[in-house]
Enzyme design. Structure first.
Site: not given
Ligand code: APR
Length: 259
Positions: A103, A121, A132, A152, A189, A215, A217
């Site tokens: 993503q 994305h 254009c 342009c 992540g 992750n 969380e």
């Molecule tokens: N290692 C692994 N995961 C991590 C780390 C780390 N060091 N640090 C943070 N995270 C986790 C967080 O706990 C969270 O669940 O990464 C995740 C980030 O979530 P988002 O910020 O929501 O990112 P993402 O899921 O990629 O968002 C998806 O939302 O805003 C749009 O287009 C944007 O592509 C993006 C999409």
């Protein structure tokens, strides 16, 4: 503290099935210095995505949206792959990881050496004219700051998917094909908050894949489709995963899996 037992459980799955696919989100690039979108230091804590990240907002106030985009662009430009990106590239060379659906728009998987990367994305590295459709490398047109313009005279937009835009057709097709036919889906992540990317793990699970979530969380996936959730930072967990698999996997030719 990362659980070695959980990593070893995931390694056994990966070495047994050997056709894994990874779905990555902003969290995999946090340790490369690129802020995630959600959570304490997230970009959406500073910029309301409804005002700064929709196609409608971009067309209505490009200068305002470019003020957020240029912050993201400069974070991407200064970033280098971390251990998680490098580890996934190693798993591809070992013939264990077949492809990555990302993503992210930072290009760090390719910079780490991964060859089969689906940019779900888009990518911040290219700009496209809204009138254009001429394309330019971002570095050529963003130097002076403000809103980059085409020859342009019309505004340039990064070739990324803003809210309200469709996923590039080919990326969607490839992602569905990969996710629907893999043996293991590594989900790394991502908060799994944004559709349609957040449906990919469900598609894999329904097709019989095991889902491993990396992750710090838990997410809503953890309770619904995840088989193994390994809490912790991606770079450390992927590093241990690669080292476990390097011991378990017979040396393969660098070109990939055995025929
Ligand atoms: N290692 C692994 N995961 C991590 C780390 C780390 N060091 N640090 C943070 N995270 C986790 C967080 O706990 C969270 O669940 O990464 C995740 C980030 O979530 P988002 O910020 O929501 O990112 P993402 O899921 O990629 O968002 C998806 O939302 O805003 C749009 O287009 C944007 O592509 C993006 C999409």
């Amino acid at each position: 503290m990362v659980s070695l037992d959980l990593v070893r459980k995931a390694a056994r799955l990966l070495s047994g099935r050997r056709d894994a696919v990874a779905l990555t989100g902003a969290g995999i690039s946090v340790e490369s210095g690129i802020p995630a979108f959600r959570g304490a230091q997230g970009l959406w804590e500073k910029y309301d995505p409804g005002e700064y990240a929709t196609l409608h907002a971009f067309m209505r106030s490009p200068r305002k949206v470019w003020s957020m985009l240029s912050e993201l662009l400069s974070a991407c430009e200064g970033a280098t792959p971390n251990g998680a990106h490098l580890g996934l590239a190693a798993l591809e060379r070992m013939g264990i990881l077949r492809s990555i659906i990302t993503q992210n728009v930072d290009g760090l998987h390719q910079a780490a050496g991964s060859r089969r990367v689906i940019e779900y994305h888009g990518n911040m590295d290219a700009l496209v004219c809204v009138s254009c459709w001429k394309r330019f490398p971002a570095r050529d047109r963003c130097a002076e700051g403000g809103v980059p313009v085409c020859e342009c005279g019309q505004i340039l937009k990064p070739d990324v998917v803003l809210f309200g835009e469709p996923i590039p057709w080919l990326a969607q097709e490839q992602a569905e094909e990969e996710a629907g036919s893999c043996g293991v889906l590594l989900v790394i992540g991502t908060s799994a908050e944004v559709s349609p990317a957040c449906n990919i793990p469900v598609l894999s699970r329904e097709a019989g894949a095991a889902v491993v979530e990396i992750n710090p969380e838990p997410t809503h996936l953890t309770r619904t489709v995840t088989d193994i959730h390994i809490p912790g930072p991606a770079s450390e967990i992927v590093r241990i995963l690669v080292s476990e698999l390097s011991r378990a996997v017979l040396p393969l030719s660098e070109t990939g899996p055995r025929d």
